[in-house]
Design an enzyme around this catalytic site. Structure first.
Site, short mmCIF file in Angstrom:
data_model
loop_
_atom_site.label_atom_id
_atom_site.label_comp_id
_atom_site.label_asym_id
_atom_site.label_seq_id
_atom_site.Cartn_x
_atom_site.Cartn_y
_atom_site.Cartn_z
N ASP A 76 0.76 -1.27 -0.13
CA ASP A 76 -0.08 -0.03 -0.18
C ASP A 76 0.65 1.26 0.13
OD1 ASP A 76 1.07 -0.17 2.58
OD2 ASP A 76 -0.73 -0.15 3.72
N ARG B 184 13.84 24.88 -1.25
CA ARG B 184 13.58 25.97 -2.09
C ARG B 184 12.30 26.66 -1.54
NH1 ARG B 184 14.16 22.81 -7.74
NH2 ARG B 184 13.85 21.06 -6.22
N LYS C 17 18.03 39.05 -14.32
CA LYS C 17 16.89 39.56 -15.12
C LYS C 17 16.65 41.03 -15.18
CE LYS C 17 13.48 35.87 -14.91
NZ LYS C 17 12.63 35.18 -13.93
N ARG D 113 14.41 44.01 -16.01
CA ARG D 113 12.86 44.22 -16.55
C ARG D 113 13.17 45.50 -17.62
NH1 ARG D 113 8.30 42.60 -16.27
NH2 ARG D 113 8.79 41.04 -14.83
N ASP E 224 25.65 25.66 -10.73
CA ASP E 224 24.13 25.82 -9.98
C ASP E 224 24.21 24.81 -8.88
OD1 ASP E 224 22.08 27.39 -9.33
OD2 ASP E 224 21.04 26.80 -11.18
N SER F 84 16.93 20.34 -12.28
CA SER F 84 15.77 19.46 -12.21
C SER F 84 15.13 19.28 -13.56
CB SER F 84 14.69 20.48 -11.22
OG SER F 84 13.27 19.63 -10.98
N THR F 85 14.57 20.20 -14.12
CA THR F 85 14.04 20.02 -15.62
C THR F 85 15.15 20.20 -16.74
OG1 THR F 85 13.27 22.21 -15.89
CG2 THR F 85 11.62 20.70 -14.76
N GLY G 222 15.78 23.35 -17.66
CA GLY G 222 15.25 24.58 -18.23
C GLY G 222 16.38 25.97 -17.88
N THR G 223 16.54 25.89 -16.62
CA THR G 223 17.49 27.11 -16.23
C THR G 223 19.08 26.95 -17.04
OG1 THR G 223 16.46 26.94 -14.09
CG2 THR G 223 18.41 28.30 -14.19
C1 R5P Z 1 16.82 27.62 -8.52
O1 R5P Z 1 16.86 28.91 -7.97
C2 R5P Z 1 17.83 26.76 -8.61
O2 R5P Z 1 18.86 27.25 -8.11
C3 R5P Z 1 17.86 25.97 -9.91
O3 R5P Z 1 18.08 27.08 -10.88
C4 R5P Z 1 16.53 25.33 -10.35
O4 R5P Z 1 16.21 24.29 -9.33
C5 R5P Z 1 16.72 24.52 -11.65
O5 R5P Z 1 15.81 24.02 -11.91
P1 R5P Z 1 15.30 23.75 -13.40
O6 R5P Z 1 16.47 22.92 -13.69
O7 R5P Z 1 13.91 23.08 -13.27
O8 R5P Z 1 15.42 25.18 -14.22
#
Ligand code: R5P
Length: 297
Positions: free
Chosen positions: A34, A93, A193, A195, A221, A225-226, A228-229
């Site tokens: 379970d 985070r 970033k 603006r 870094d 995770s994904t 993307g950054t």
């Molecule tokens: C965010 O502030 C962390 O330092 C990483 O830059 C972030 O968690 C990376 O996430 P991902 O790979 O999804 O862009």
């Protein structure tokens, strides 16, 4: 001293046992049908200081429950001090209420880690940019050693590092870039970033005096995770004319699709530490952990 590796820490147990000349105690943990977790120490009394080794990935929720069950049981079995060696700390985070109504997750997790009997915490590049030294202690209620793997990531590039500018992919990563660069006295900066208008945001190098054109860069870094950054940072740096791009990461969490995304970005070299098990791990953190444990006890 005894070392017990839980499911997220077993890959680091052997080297720590050897370095610390400690006794290894096996822990069986498995899932019931379970989804509940079963934990059992393979020893009936633990009358010594105990290192409980657990990285909170993958599946951070079950890794946490496994840690809670093991720590509390260890105290019941007579463990003296429990040193929670948690190379990757999940939930860090969410360290403030960014929007009304949100849980401040790390505070709750920290409280539970202490309540189950943890006396010290050793972790690496915990994502708590907004908190420092004594605030960390206030949140966890026990001494916390938040180590950084950034110098190791810089060193892992060998001679190539000497030609690099170190870049953090966002504002929060400046401290990581600085920690990696200081090892070799290299220039460092971060992407930031800016603006332009209500609808337009431009990403720029925050230190305008650094010219990256025709230079090699090492992006560092704490987490990927994904992907993307990092991929976005690579695109921006390419548009600025950089030559070779290397990436060094403390915690390669690699959510589904991340490796494909990273491969498509044609990065010259992408590597990570072994705080969590991952296919990019090339940098061993066990010596870093060993030195911190030695300072504590
Ligand atoms: C965010 O502030 C962390 O330092 C990483 O830059 C972030 O968690 C990376 O996430 P991902 O790979 O999804 O862009």
């Amino acid at each position: 001293m005894i070392i017990a590796g839980l499911s997220g820490g077993k890959h680091l147990v052997d080297s720590l046992v050897t370095k610390l000349r400690a006794e290894r105690v096996d822990v069986i943990s498995r899932f019931f049908p379970d989804g509940e977790i079963y934990v059992k120490f393979e020893k009936e009394d633990l009358k010594d200081d105990l290192i409980l080794l657990q990285s909170m990935y993958d599946n951070p929720n079950s890794k946490l429950i496994e840690y809670f069950l093991a720590a509390k049981t260890a105290k019941e079995l007579g463990a003296k001090r429990i040193i929670g060696v948690i190379p990757y700390m999940a939930y860090a985070r969410q360290d403030r209420r960014f929007k009304p109504g949100e849980a401040i997750s790390i505070k709750i997790i920290a409280d539970l880690i202490k309540k189950v009997g943890t006396d010290y915490i050793v972790t690496i590049d915990m994502h708590l940019h907004r908190l420092r030294g004594s605030e960390l202690h206030d949140i966890f209620g026990v001494p916390v050693e938040n180590l950084t793997a950034m110098p190791l990531l810089a060193r892992a590039l060998g001679d190539k590092i000497k030609e690099c500018i170190v870049v953090g992919p966002d504002d929060e990563a400046l401290e990581f870039a600085k920690a990696a660069a200081s090892e070799f006295n290299l220039p460092y900066t971060n992407l930031s970033k800016k603006r332009i208008s209500d609808r337009e945001v431009e990403i720029v190098l925050s230190d305008k005096s650094i010219d990256v054109k025709d230079k090699d860069v090492l992006i560092v870094d704490d987490i990927v995770s994904t992907g993307g950054t990092i991929v976005k940072a690579v695109e921006i740096l390419r548009s600025l004319g950089v030559k070779d791009i290397y990436v060094g990461i403390s915690h390669a969490l690699l959510a589904p699709g991340a490796l494909d995304r990273i491969n498509r970005a044609r990065i010259n070299d992408f590597y990570a530490t072994n705080t969590v098990k991952n296919p990019l791990a090339r940098v061993d953190v066990s010596e870093l952990l060993y030195n911190a444990i030695r300072r504590l006890i």
